[in-house]
Design a protein around this motif. Structure first.
Motif, PDB file in Angstrom:
ATOM      1  N   TYR A  98      -2.289   1.696   8.941  1.00  9.80           N
ATOM      2  CA  TYR A  98      -1.045   1.771   8.074  1.00  9.80           C
ATOM      3  C   TYR A  98       0.657   1.188   7.959  1.00  9.80           C
ATOM      4  CZ  TYR A  98      -4.722   5.192   5.632  1.00  9.80           C
ATOM      5  OH  TYR A  98      -5.970   5.511   5.085  1.00  9.80           O
TER       6      TYR A  98
ATOM      7  N   VAL B  42       0.879  -2.959  -1.243  1.00  3.91           N
ATOM      8  CA  VAL B  42      -0.043  -3.329  -1.270  1.00  3.91           C
ATOM      9  C   VAL B  42      -0.134  -3.534  -2.721  1.00  3.91           C
ATOM     10  CG1 VAL B  42      -2.335  -2.009  -0.687  1.00  3.91           C
ATOM     11  CG2 VAL B  42      -0.591  -0.763   0.449  1.00  3.91           C
TER      12      VAL B  42
ATOM     13  N   GLN C 236      -3.968  -4.180  -3.448  1.00  2.70           N
ATOM     14  CA  GLN C 236      -5.269  -3.931  -3.567  1.00  2.70           C
ATOM     15  C   GLN C 236      -5.341  -3.342  -5.293  1.00  2.70           C
ATOM     16  OE1 GLN C 236      -4.075  -4.003  -0.148  1.00  2.70           O
ATOM     17  NE2 GLN C 236      -5.551  -2.065   0.389  1.00  2.70           N
TER      18      GLN C 236
ATOM     19  N   LEU D 131      -6.589   1.280  -2.629  1.00  3.15           N
ATOM     20  CA  LEU D 131      -6.378   1.807  -1.154  1.00  3.15           C
ATOM     21  C   LEU D 131      -7.509   3.321  -0.177  1.00  3.15           C
ATOM     22  CD1 LEU D 131      -4.542   1.405   0.690  1.00  3.15           C
ATOM     23  CD2 LEU D 131      -2.906   3.354   0.109  1.00  3.15           C
TER      24      LEU D 131
ATOM     25  N   VAL E  86       2.607   0.622  -3.738  1.00  2.00           N
ATOM     26  CA  VAL E  86       0.968   0.765  -3.549  1.00  2.00           C
ATOM     27  C   VAL E  86       1.629   0.813  -5.800  1.00  2.00           C
ATOM     28  CG1 VAL E  86       0.159   1.364  -2.547  1.00  2.00           C
ATOM     29  CG2 VAL E  86       0.986   3.380  -4.491  1.00  2.00           C
TER      30      VAL E  86
END
Length: 362
Positions: A173, A179, A181, A184, A214
């Protein structure tokens, strides 16, 4: 050293100290200029759980009705507020905090809300955010606000994110990553930290996430939510959540951040050692980042017996699974993981960066 330039409303670090290695590395959030947008659950003492719910507003309750540690609060008293001294190196909000705390000093230890109480946004603002008062409370205190987060044991985490070290590919990581996406995979990370293993570094890569920004949707399996505690609504009030895995060999050095901070504990226990923003001059911080928002004190660990800084208002609190620690902007904090831990936190942003300002506009 992982020195990622910061911009926008906030930066935040975690320093790691591994064994006898004296070298530390600052892990800072990389904020864009546009400010992008339970082990088992912590148990409250049985006597506190037996207290029946009350219809009385929290703002009208006594300390005994509000706090688990009311007796401790009475004994520890209030912080000592140094006189404000105008200096070029001052943090921009230091004068505001000095004025506020001089008229209404916060407690010299951290209040711990009874678990059965239900907070409203208005009550949280009036009792804590407006006053710059750190406070520890439970996920359960937010249920009537639609907050459904829970804590997890490591076994539960492994069931949610399965990983077979023989069959599955090991993932590393990136430190301070953002992030984007929608999912995760935390399986390798959980495997790598479950027995309180030491964090392994390989350049910018880590064996488990440290300060990984995130989307809440990327952590849907953990049910991560933004705490519904900003008076003017959640939209635009928070930065993206950050995900932190920790072990007993990865503490956080004593520092302050620019923004109000909500620490949400998912697994394990973190011990926070705090000092108020008004201890600034005693700690002579060194600030880094584009906007100088991340400020390291002149001591790494104020709980170390060898630390000798006069005049500090030091307070210590353990944050257990299913609990939230609110830290007003500028609050100095050192963090020691009591074994393997998993937490997420969110910092405020934009007009909500400093609660004492946004909640005291007059």
């Amino acid at each position: 050293t992982d020195d990622i330039a910061s911009a926008g409303d906030a930066v935040s670090p975690e320093l790691e100290v591994h064994g006898d290695d004296a070298a530390t590395s600052a892990e800072e959030a990389n904020e864009e200029d546009d400010n992008d947008d339970e082990m088992s659950q912590a148990e409250e003492p049985p006597a506190a759980r037996m207290i029946p719910p009350s219809n009385k507003p929290l703002t009208e309750m006594t300390n005994e009705e509000l706090f688990e540690n009311a007796r401790e609060l009475e004994e520890c008293g209030r912080i000592t507020v140094p006189q404000f001294v105008r200096r070029q190196t001052n943090w921009h909000a230091l004068r505001a905090y000095t004025k506020l705390y001089a008229s209404d000093p916060i407690y010299a230890c951290v209040p711990k809300l009874h678990r059965h109480l239900q907070l409203t946004v208005e009550e949280f603002t009036e009792l804590f955010r407006k006053r710059g008062q750190p406070v520890l409370f439970y996920f359960d205190n937010l249920r009537k606000l639609g907050f459904n987060m829970r804590s997890f044991t490591i076994d539960e985490l492994q069931e949610i994110f399965p990983f077979d070290p023989v069959k599955d590919k090991q993932i590393q990581y990136t430190a301070n990553a953002k992030v984007s996406q929608e999912f995760l995979d935390l399986g390798p990370a959980i495997y790598n930290f479950k027995d309180d293993q030491k964090l392994v570094k390989n350049g910018a890569k880590r064996s488990f996430p440290r300060n990984m920004k995130v989307k809440p949707s990327a952590l849907s399996k953990l049910g991560v939510q933004l705490p519904p505690l900003i008076l003017n609504g959640e939209v635009g009030a928070y930065q993206s959540p950050s995900l932190w895995f920790g072990s007993s060999t990865s503490p956080t050095a004593f520092h302050s951040d620019c923004c109000d901070n909500f620490v949400l504990m998912l697994t394990g226990t973190k011990r926070f050692t705090l000092a108020p923003p008004t201890d600034w001059h005693n700690l002579t911080p060194h600030c880094i980042g584009k906007h100088k928002n991340l400020c390291y004190a002149n001591v790494q660990d104020p709980s170390d017996p060898s630390t000798n800084v006069a005049g500090l208002n030091v307070m210590t609190v353990d944050v257990n699974p299913g609990q939230v620690l609110y830290l007003p902007s500028g609050t100095f904090h050192h963090v020691a993981n009591q074994g393997a831990t998993l937490m997420t936190n969110v910092w405020t942003r934009s007009r909500e960066t400093l609660g004492i300002i946004s909640c005291n506009r007059n």
